[in-house]
Design an enzyme around this catalytic site. Structure first.
Site, PDB file in Angstrom:
ATOM      1  N   GLU A 110      56.927   8.413  57.343  1.00 60.74           N
ATOM      2  CA  GLU A 110      56.188   7.918  56.192  1.00 60.74           C
ATOM      3  C   GLU A 110      54.888   7.272  56.629  1.00 60.74           C
ATOM      4  OE1 GLU A 110      58.848   5.113  54.574  1.00 60.74           O
ATOM      5  OE2 GLU A 110      58.427   3.672  56.155  1.00 60.74           O
ATOM      6  N   CYS A 123      49.009   2.592  57.417  1.00 53.28           N
ATOM      7  CA  CYS A 123      50.101   2.262  58.333  1.00 53.28           C
ATOM      8  C   CYS A 123      50.770   3.577  58.713  1.00 53.28           C
ATOM      9  CB  CYS A 123      51.076   1.341  57.606  1.00 53.28           C
ATOM     10  SG  CYS A 123      52.532   0.919  58.561  1.00 53.28           S
ATOM     11  N   CYS A 130      63.545   5.540  65.525  1.00 50.86           N
ATOM     12  CA  CYS A 130      63.167   4.658  66.635  1.00 50.86           C
ATOM     13  C   CYS A 130      64.419   4.356  67.438  1.00 50.86           C
ATOM     14  CB  CYS A 130      62.562   3.351  66.115  1.00 50.86           C
ATOM     15  SG  CYS A 130      62.050   2.221  67.444  1.00 50.86           S
ATOM     16  N   CYS A 134      66.469  -2.505  66.642  1.00 49.31           N
ATOM     17  CA  CYS A 134      66.367  -3.844  66.059  1.00 49.31           C
ATOM     18  C   CYS A 134      67.208  -3.875  64.771  1.00 49.31           C
ATOM     19  CB  CYS A 134      64.917  -4.214  65.766  1.00 49.31           C
ATOM     20  SG  CYS A 134      63.843  -3.972  67.199  1.00 49.31           S
ATOM     21  N   CYS A 137      65.800  -3.822  61.017  1.00 53.20           N
ATOM     22  CA  CYS A 137      64.777  -2.819  60.702  1.00 53.20           C
ATOM     23  C   CYS A 137      65.422  -1.511  60.246  1.00 53.20           C
ATOM     24  CB  CYS A 137      63.920  -2.579  61.951  1.00 53.20           C
ATOM     25  SG  CYS A 137      62.835  -1.149  61.828  1.00 53.20           S
ATOM     26  N   GLY A 181      58.866   3.886  64.223  1.00 58.39           N
ATOM     27  CA  GLY A 181      58.774   4.168  65.645  1.00 58.39           C
ATOM     28  C   GLY A 181      58.129   3.088  66.478  1.00 58.39           C
ATOM     29  N   GLU A 182      58.351   3.199  67.784  1.00 55.62           N
ATOM     30  CA  GLU A 182      57.770   2.266  68.752  1.00 55.62           C
ATOM     31  C   GLU A 182      56.633   3.018  69.460  1.00 55.62           C
ATOM     32  OE1 GLU A 182      57.639  -0.872  69.816  1.00 55.62           O
ATOM     33  OE2 GLU A 182      56.350  -0.103  71.398  1.00 55.62           O
ATOM     34  N   ASN A 317      61.946  -8.397  54.943  1.00 55.27           N
ATOM     35  CA  ASN A 317      62.195  -7.500  53.817  1.00 55.27           C
ATOM     36  C   ASN A 317      63.625  -6.998  54.025  1.00 55.27           C
ATOM     37  OD1 ASN A 317      61.838  -5.957  51.577  1.00 55.27           O
ATOM     38  ND2 ASN A 317      60.231  -4.681  52.441  1.00 55.27           N
ATOM     39  N   CYS A 360      58.239  -1.192  56.672  1.00 52.48           N
ATOM     40  CA  CYS A 360      58.156   0.031  57.445  1.00 52.48           C
ATOM     41  C   CYS A 360      59.502   0.712  57.581  1.00 52.48           C
ATOM     42  CB  CYS A 360      57.557  -0.293  58.799  1.00 52.48           C
ATOM     43  SG  CYS A 360      55.890  -0.908  58.613  1.00 52.48           S
TER      44      CYS A 360
HETATM   45  N1  SAH Z   1      58.080  -0.599  66.657  1.00 51.98           N
HETATM   46  C1  SAH Z   1      56.903  -1.388  66.493  1.00 51.98           C
HETATM   47  C2  SAH Z   1      56.065  -0.993  65.305  1.00 51.98           C
HETATM   48  C3  SAH Z   1      56.765  -0.599  64.040  1.00 51.98           C
HETATM   49  S1  SAH Z   1      57.604  -1.873  63.183  1.00 51.98           S
HETATM   50  C4  SAH Z   1      57.260  -2.847  66.441  1.00 51.98           C
HETATM   51  O1  SAH Z   1      58.446  -3.168  66.339  1.00 51.98           O
HETATM   52  O2  SAH Z   1      56.352  -3.668  66.549  1.00 51.98           O
HETATM   53  C5  SAH Z   1      56.237  -2.800  62.477  1.00 51.98           C
HETATM   54  C6  SAH Z   1      56.571  -4.240  62.198  1.00 51.98           C
HETATM   55  O3  SAH Z   1      57.479  -4.363  61.084  1.00 51.98           O
HETATM   56  C7  SAH Z   1      57.219  -4.961  63.369  1.00 51.98           C
HETATM   57  O4  SAH Z   1      56.657  -6.234  63.536  1.00 51.98           O
HETATM   58  C8  SAH Z   1      58.648  -5.043  62.909  1.00 51.98           C
HETATM   59  O5  SAH Z   1      59.342  -6.027  63.589  1.00 51.98           O
HETATM   60  C9  SAH Z   1      58.477  -5.287  61.427  1.00 51.98           C
HETATM   61  N2  SAH Z   1      59.667  -5.068  60.611  1.00 51.98           N
HETATM   62  C10 SAH Z   1      60.601  -4.113  60.743  1.00 51.98           C
HETATM   63  N3  SAH Z   1      61.553  -4.225  59.798  1.00 51.98           N
HETATM   64  C11 SAH Z   1      61.202  -5.284  59.033  1.00 51.98           C
HETATM   65  C12 SAH Z   1      61.784  -5.921  57.897  1.00 51.98           C
HETATM   66  N4  SAH Z   1      62.924  -5.470  57.368  1.00 51.98           N
HETATM   67  N5  SAH Z   1      61.152  -6.996  57.373  1.00 51.98           N
HETATM   68  C13 SAH Z   1      59.993  -7.440  57.927  1.00 51.98           C
HETATM   69  N6  SAH Z   1      59.399  -6.891  58.994  1.00 51.98           N
HETATM   70  C14 SAH Z   1      60.001  -5.830  59.549  1.00 51.98           C
HETATM   71 FE1  SF4 Z   2      62.422  -2.377  66.347  1.00 49.61          FE
HETATM   72 FE2  SF4 Z   2      59.914  -1.596  65.651  1.00 49.61          FE
HETATM   73 FE3  SF4 Z   2      61.781   0.204  66.309  1.00 49.61          FE
HETATM   74 FE4  SF4 Z   2      62.026  -1.110  64.036  1.00 49.61          FE
HETATM   75  S1  SF4 Z   2      60.416   0.309  64.552  1.00 49.61           S
HETATM   76  S2  SF4 Z   2      63.672  -0.691  65.540  1.00 49.61           S
HETATM   77  S3  SF4 Z   2      61.201  -3.105  64.608  1.00 49.61           S
HETATM   78  S4  SF4 Z   2      60.940  -1.367  67.646  1.00 49.61           S
END
Ligand code: SAH
Ligand code: SF4
Length: 372
Positions: A110, A123, A130, A134, A137, A181-182, A317, A360
């Site tokens: 997306e 974005c 990913c 985490c 997420c 994704g990372e 979120n 995201c």
């Molecule tokens: N993987 C990378 C980039 C994508 S996630 C990273 O983790 O930085 C982009 C951002 O959204 C990151 O800061 C992540 O921790 C945050 N994020 C993911 N899920 C979320 C949620 N449910 N609520 C708030 N922020 C979230």
């Molecule tokens: Fe973690 Fe970023 Fe991957 Fe979500 S997208 S699992 S926040 S590293």
């Protein structure tokens, strides 16, 4: 059909099947070499690049400077379609547009375009799914399906730029790699995409590297590598906790590179690039939002001074099926105040598009879950 286009993966899950090669995967010299290799004069590379990067189009009908009988073939070969729009949702009166795409192999990603009075930001996703796991997420719950090619990333930006133009939202000015994704786990294609996005047209899309943000969960060696690329992109580090105990749970890769190493690499990035680093911090009720954690965060950041970093707390979120939820407003306020009292710059990140699952990964995650 172009021999460069591989067949659809039989299982739909095969990680080794690559997306079709695209002009945006290559640098200027590589594009010329490829065009010549395919038996065309190398000037075609420049013409096709102008259509794609400067005019934001891959439509053969628009390519009136190319011989009519070759337009379709050239576009199909060098600018093959990479993304198929499957769904699009709007919020904020049309200022936020979230699009779900399928890649050539059916993988879902997306892209979210957000118009503000002073800028238009997209974005983008760097991977389908990913692998970092985490738990808060939505993307993390999917696991990694595959890395995106450079052109699959560039194409998200190109389409967002065209959308912004079409809808008169303003010129696309910023790109954040905060979708699925990372990005630093897909390093080579990411850096090629950053170059193709930031180079001046017709070599690239002409969005200043200073307006590109790469967000990482803290892959320390790749952070060091990015600092050496000579690309002054902004780095955002998803910290979410100032102590290893909480961070080991929230960002499991912390077991490999702990808070001290991640902050050391973030500060080194600042020193190498003179860019202020952003620290992302999702506030999760009762988990990481205590005042003592705000104080500890302040202490660990200000060890390097205050001018090098910008803290972005964001209310969590909540992901469907998770017990975790956003911090209470007064707790959030205390957290922010504690950081500010320590001299840090703090901006509460906005929660644009929340009513369309703006966080995201959530739109694509829903679809993947429905798929099984
Ligand atoms: N993987 C990378 C980039 C994508 S996630 C990273 O983790 O930085 C982009 C951002 O959204 C990151 O800061 C992540 O921790 C945050 N994020 C993911 N899920 C979320 C949620 N449910 N609520 C708030 N922020 C979230
Ligand atoms: Fe973690 Fe970023 Fe991957 Fe979500 S997208 S699992 S926040 S590293």
């Amino acid at each position: 059909m172009s021999p460069a286009v591989p067949g659809r993966a039989a299982s739909g899950r095969a990680a080794h099947v690559k997306p079709p090669r695209h002009l945006a995967d290559l640098d200027v010299a590589g594009r010329r070499a490829w065009v010549e290799e395919m038996g065309h004069p190398k000037m075609r590379a420049g013409q096709l690049s102008t259509h794609y990067f400067a005019h934001l189009t891959a439509a053969p009908a628009a390519m009136t400077d190319l011989p009519q009988n070759l337009r379709e073939h050239l576009a199909a070969t060098f600018l093959p379609p990479l993304l198929t729009e499957v769904a699009s949702r709007e919020a904020d009166g049309g200022a936020t547009v979230k699009t779900l795409f399928h890649l050539f192999d059916g993988a879902a990603i997306e892209t979210v375009t957000m118009a503000y009075p002073d800028r238009v930001t997209v974005c983008v996703s760097s991977q389908a799914g990913c692998g970092m796991g985490c738990p808060f997420c939505a993307t993390g719950k999917l696991g990694l399906r595959r890395n995106l090619s450079a052109a699959e990333m560039v194409e998200q930006v190109r389409l967002a730029a065209a959308l912004a133009q079409e809808r008169e939202l303003g010129r696309l000015s910023n790109v954040v790699f905060m979708g699925m994704g990372e990005p630093l786990a897909n390093y080579g294609p990411l850096v090629r995409a950053l170059r193709a996005i930031s180079e001046a047209p017709p070599a690239g899309l002409g969005i200043s590297a200073r307006n590109l943000t790469v967000s990482t969960c803290g892959l320390v060696p790749a952070m060091g590598q990015l600092a050496e690329e000579g690309l002054p992109v902004r780095l955002a580090v998803s910290l979410h906790a100032p102590d290893d105990e909480a961070r080991n749970t929230l960002v499991p890769v912390n077991r490999r590179w702990g808070v001290a190493a991640v902050l050391g690499a973030a500060f080194a990035y600042h020193k190498a690039t003179a860019r202020r680093v952003s620290v992302e911090y999702a506030l999760i009720r009762g988990i990481n939002d205590q005042k003592w954690r705000a104080s500890l965060l302040a202490e660990r950041l200000t060890r390097y001074g205050t001018g090098w970093v910008h803290v972005n707390p964001i209310p969590l979120n909540p992901v469907e099926g998770s017990i975790w939820t956003a911090s209470l407003p007064e707790v959030e306020a205390t957290f922010v105040e504690t950081l500010r009292e320590a001299g840090l710059t703090v901006t509460l990140r906005d929660t644009r598009g929340r009513e369309i699952d703006g966080a995201c990964g959530q739109l694509a995650a829903k679809e993947e879950n429905q798929d099984g």
